[in-house]
Design an enzyme around this catalytic site. Sequence first.
Site, PDB file in Angstrom:
ATOM      1  N   SER A 183      48.611 -13.262  83.515  1.00 45.14           N
ATOM      2  CA  SER A 183      47.911 -13.885  82.402  1.00 45.14           C
ATOM      3  C   SER A 183      46.498 -13.332  82.400  1.00 45.14           C
ATOM      4  O   SER A 183      45.744 -13.541  83.351  1.00 45.14           O
ATOM      5  CB  SER A 183      47.892 -15.411  82.543  1.00 45.14           C
ATOM      6  OG  SER A 183      47.057 -15.987  81.564  1.00 45.14           O
ATOM      7  N   ARG A 184      46.138 -12.618  81.346  1.00 38.87           N
ATOM      8  CA  ARG A 184      44.818 -11.972  81.312  1.00 38.87           C
ATOM      9  C   ARG A 184      43.704 -12.971  81.062  1.00 38.87           C
ATOM     10  O   ARG A 184      42.533 -12.634  81.185  1.00 38.87           O
ATOM     11  CB  ARG A 184      44.811 -10.873  80.249  1.00 38.87           C
ATOM     12  CG  ARG A 184      45.809  -9.760  80.569  1.00 38.87           C
ATOM     13  CD  ARG A 184      45.696  -8.566  79.648  1.00 38.87           C
ATOM     14  NE  ARG A 184      46.681  -7.561  79.998  1.00 38.87           N
ATOM     15  CZ  ARG A 184      47.865  -7.440  79.438  1.00 38.87           C
ATOM     16  NH1 ARG A 184      48.206  -8.268  78.476  1.00 38.87           N
ATOM     17  NH2 ARG A 184      48.715  -6.506  79.813  1.00 38.87           N
ATOM     18  N   VAL A 185      44.051 -14.202  80.688  1.00 40.21           N
ATOM     19  CA  VAL A 185      43.037 -15.246  80.563  1.00 40.21           C
ATOM     20  C   VAL A 185      42.697 -15.799  81.942  1.00 40.21           C
ATOM     21  O   VAL A 185      41.545 -16.078  82.267  1.00 40.21           O
ATOM     22  CB  VAL A 185      43.532 -16.362  79.624  1.00 40.21           C
ATOM     23  CG1 VAL A 185      42.577 -17.541  79.634  1.00 40.21           C
ATOM     24  CG2 VAL A 185      43.684 -15.816  78.224  1.00 40.21           C
TER      25      VAL A 185
END
Length: 539
Positions: A397-399
């Site tokens: 998850s790049r968040v």
Amino acid sequence: MSDRDPLDTAAALAEFGELAKEYEYELRTFHPDQALKTAESLDYLERLIEDVHYHLEPKQVGVVQRIGDGIAIVSGLPGVMVDELLAFPSGVYGLALSLDEHYIGCALLGSEEGIEAGDVVQSTGRVVEVPVGALLAGRVVNAVGQPIDDLGPIESERYRPVESEAPGVLDRTPVQEPLQTGIKTLDAVIPLGRGQRELIIGDRQIGKSAIAIDAVLNQKRSDVRCFYVCIGQKMSTVSRIVNTFKEHGALEYTTVIAASAEKPPVMLYLAPYAGCAMAEEVMYNGGHALIVYDDLSKHAIAYRELSLLLRRPPGREAYPGDVFYLHSRLLERSAKLSTTLGGGSMSALPIVETQAGNLAAYIPTNLISITDGQIYLSPSLFQQDIKPAIDVGLSVSRVGGAAQNRAMRAVSRHLKLDISQYLELQIFARFGTELDADTQRQLARGRHVREVLQQPQYEPLPVSHQVAIIHAAGQGYLDDLPIEQLRDFERYLIEYLNAHHRQLMDRLERGDWSRRVRRALPEAVENCRKAFAARQVEE
């Protein structure tokens, strides 16, 4: 006559007859032998004729040149727009998809029966719109917003075009608010935020839809409106999904958009855009929406079929050259809006199917590059009966922790590293290598953590429950328990904490990780472990 076709002779005669009835008394005074011989009679006729007016209205029309396979090739209509609706004489509408110099490629939104070459086609000046608003909650609709659940019409006062421009950079704000899925592996290791686009990827029949359905079910505890788009699924599958939502009380805040496999490809093409327009209405009104696209592999295949029928040049795997734009313009509409625009959000969970775990295929790589991370479901884990079969090594998850519950972020900080180390040690253990005590203890801890992260289908958990059990597993409170007792201990732990430490659970739900919580949680877990051990002895 202003509302009728000026060239319709039958309509003109009918209206003249209606006017004649109004002057029936005067007409009775006419005598056949004197009707046109007196000035008085001519005055009467002039008065009647003056009441009949023709208003010529210019209309853009074209001619059907060829029809077949749900595609009509139309000449004329030089001012038509892309995605404009065209009216055919049979009452069917068509969608203008391909604009060439000399003709228009149009996909029919209904049956082609009754349409022949030479028929006149009229431009409407309108694009496809779908109903939006609160009345859609709890309904099942098709790709153009028409209800298919036998619950009556949807009398919405608002409509939105299925295609619209995505919010600009200045209209967005960073994703920081968590979107809880109720799935331990996701909320702990691959956290999602409101406004994020997270791809669910894996082979068929491996649990991709189950993850999306669990995420929808978990929103019952939140203020998130859900939209589930079924693309190319069998109607029996759509019915099973709808029944699952009904059984768990999720349909009341969910709208299902269905374009089943037997529908024309243009309906499969429109379905995700229609669902996105419905979710956008929630976002732009300051609300929060979650939309699931199940799945975009079939969407791409439907678009490829349309493009080949429209005789567009094929590219890689026979897909048209704009297949990347097909999905990018859809997923870019998901966002977390700035406070000046209401602070609403639309989160997207697109699903894509792989063949034999091939992540480097054309459509999967396109979607991986568009989205903010991916959840990869591994066939090998699924065969080992590890469910959900999420591969935490290939999932990301790049968040990240920016959109994670603070308490969950604290207890799961090293979870992904621990799982990766366990998998590496497991490879060495297969060779029968003699392992020291620390390594054996680490292997045991990894097995327990992996077992704890497993979860039954359709049973999403509140974040406070997840924090408690992950903290117990990560801190070694479960190391002495046999693997087969972990499920019983997890249920006992939740019951114990809810009964004796309700305030603590409320704090964990809010993300509180203060010194007081950090001190109270280990004590509560230790006391629960002792009580569980005493109960096992009694039994």
